[in-house]
Design an enzyme around this catalytic site. Structure first.
Site, mmCIF file in Angstrom:
data_model
loop_
_atom_site.group_PDB
_atom_site.id
_atom_site.type_symbol
_atom_site.label_atom_id
_atom_site.label_comp_id
_atom_site.label_asym_id
_atom_site.label_seq_id
_atom_site.Cartn_x
_atom_site.Cartn_y
_atom_site.Cartn_z
ATOM 1 N N ASP A 68 -4.843 9.951 -0.715
ATOM 2 C CA ASP A 68 -6.508 8.990 0.435
ATOM 3 C C ASP A 68 -6.282 10.500 1.480
ATOM 4 O O ASP A 68 -5.800 10.688 1.533
ATOM 5 C CB ASP A 68 -5.755 7.944 0.934
ATOM 6 C CG ASP A 68 -4.285 7.751 1.268
ATOM 7 O OD1 ASP A 68 -3.581 8.899 2.132
ATOM 8 O OD2 ASP A 68 -3.901 6.307 1.384
ATOM 9 N N ASN A 137 1.467 -4.873 4.605
ATOM 10 C CA ASN A 137 0.400 -5.734 4.625
ATOM 11 C C ASN A 137 0.323 -5.673 2.889
ATOM 12 O O ASN A 137 -0.293 -6.383 1.996
ATOM 13 C CB ASN A 137 -1.146 -5.903 5.016
ATOM 14 C CG ASN A 137 -1.489 -4.115 4.216
ATOM 15 O OD1 ASN A 137 -1.228 -3.093 3.673
ATOM 16 N ND2 ASN A 137 -2.977 -3.542 4.641
ATOM 17 N N HIS A 139 0.292 -2.489 0.853
ATOM 18 C CA HIS A 139 -1.062 -1.533 -0.285
ATOM 19 C C HIS A 139 -0.642 -1.016 -0.433
ATOM 20 O O HIS A 139 0.519 -0.015 -0.098
ATOM 21 C CB HIS A 139 -2.128 -1.220 1.055
ATOM 22 C CG HIS A 139 -1.805 0.048 2.393
ATOM 23 N ND1 HIS A 139 -3.126 0.055 4.076
ATOM 24 C CD2 HIS A 139 -0.548 0.322 2.505
ATOM 25 C CE1 HIS A 139 -1.982 1.017 4.234
ATOM 26 N NE2 HIS A 139 -1.163 1.482 3.952
ATOM 27 N N GLU A 144 -6.323 -1.237 -0.461
ATOM 28 C CA GLU A 144 -6.563 -2.991 0.302
ATOM 29 C C GLU A 144 -6.052 -4.662 -0.113
ATOM 30 O O GLU A 144 -6.797 -4.433 -1.529
ATOM 31 C CB GLU A 144 -6.727 -2.879 1.597
ATOM 32 C CG GLU A 144 -6.695 -1.267 2.638
ATOM 33 C CD GLU A 144 -6.105 -1.567 3.648
ATOM 34 O OE1 GLU A 144 -4.781 -1.681 3.242
ATOM 35 O OE2 GLU A 144 -6.207 -1.171 5.130
HETATM 36 P P1 PGA Z 1 3.857 3.784 6.500
HETATM 37 O O1 PGA Z 1 2.842 4.077 6.065
HETATM 38 O O2 PGA Z 1 5.474 5.233 6.069
HETATM 39 O O3 PGA Z 1 3.479 4.655 8.157
HETATM 40 O O4 PGA Z 1 4.441 3.186 7.463
HETATM 41 C C1 PGA Z 1 2.724 3.937 4.255
HETATM 42 C C2 PGA Z 1 1.859 3.654 3.805
HETATM 43 O O5 PGA Z 1 0.594 2.467 4.935
HETATM 44 O O6 PGA Z 1 1.212 3.542 2.497
#
Ligand code: PGA
Length: 258
Positions: A68, A137, A139, A144
């Site tokens: 992304d 969450n 994702h 999302e």
């Molecule tokens: P993070 O993000 O490693 O900063 O927790 C993980 C993600 O959102 O895939």
């Protein structure tokens, strides 16, 4: 089938994933790798750079696709995932720039941008390995939680949770985090031959348990991985803290089916 490996520390989990990538590169030097960003993969990239320095991870013929990028940020912008990847991996390994695929978040015609990205990915037959994280969450990439998910790359409105999780790169001010991102589609991730999911820290324990043992639902995008034939979930003890006790006992130091 999902295998779960629970390591004693976040560092050990990071080294495990980096070693899996290095081993896969030895078997198939033309590996097509999906790469994540965020806080969790930073020690994993550090370990991968170390393996590269030791001559155990050769990226000379590999290709990467980042999951992304933020809409509105140019590749040179500090908060961009382009900048993140240069800082944590690309500047330290022998991967040719033309083999690094990332969305250009600044491109006005984002539909063309995602079409370009997906065409490059399908020209190579898709991902060999998708390395992914999991948001609190649920994702993966910036797919999302939603009533339905797009299979191909798409533009997504970020949830407040995701913007808050990315505030660090924007002076700690989550409102400065872009409101939209371009994300690889869930279909491209699910078509990867192997998926490596890395999660560390107690703040990931609840969502890891839901993703692995809850119902398969687009409300928890990572739960779709339950239907994938070849997933390795690499956790530290904290992130495994809400898994069933039997799984925690069995998978310590080794892997098991989930
Ligand atoms: P993070 O993000 O490693 O900063 O927790 C993980 C993600 O959102 O895939």
């Amino acid at each position: 089938m999902t295998r779960v490996a629970i390591l004693p520390s976040a560092e050990a989990a990071a080294v495990t994933v980096a070693t899996c990538i290095a081993d896969a590169l030895q078997v198939d030097p033309e590996l097509v790798i999906g790469l994540p960003t965020g806080q969790t993969p930073i020690p994993m990239y550090r370990a991968l750079v170390e393996l590269h320095r030791q001559g155990r991870a050769d990226f000379g013929r590999a290709t990467t696709f980042n999951l992304d990028e933020f809409v509105g940020l140019a590749p040179g912008d500090l908060g961009s995932y382009h900048a993140y990847m240069r800082a944590h991996l690309f500047d330290a390994i022998n991967l040719a720039p033309e083999r690094m695929h990332l969305f250009n978040g600044k491109r006005k015609d984002w539909r063309r941008e995602i079409a370009r990205f997906d065409a490059a990915l399908s020209a190579l037959g898709g991902l060999t390995i998708a390395v992914v994280g999991i948001g609190r969450n649920g994702h993966i990439g910036f797919n999302e939680p939603a009533p339905a998910l797009a299979t191909a790359s798409h533009r997504v409105r970020l949830t407040e949770a995701s913007r808050r999780a990315n505030a660090a790169a924007f002076g700690g001010r989550w409102r400065r985090v872009p409101t939209h991102a371009l994300s690889m589609g869930i279909g491209s991730i699910l078509r990867a031959r192997t998926v490596l999911l890395l999660a560390t820290g107690a703040h990931k324990a609840a969502i890891v348990a839901r993703a692995l043992h809850g119902p398969i639902t687009t409300r928890v995008p990572a739960s779709l991985l339950q239907a994938h034939p070849n997933v390795l979930v690499v956790l530290d003890r904290a992130a495994a803290g809400k898994l069933p006790m039997s799984e925690r006992r069995l998978s310590r130091g080794s892997t098991m089916k989930s």
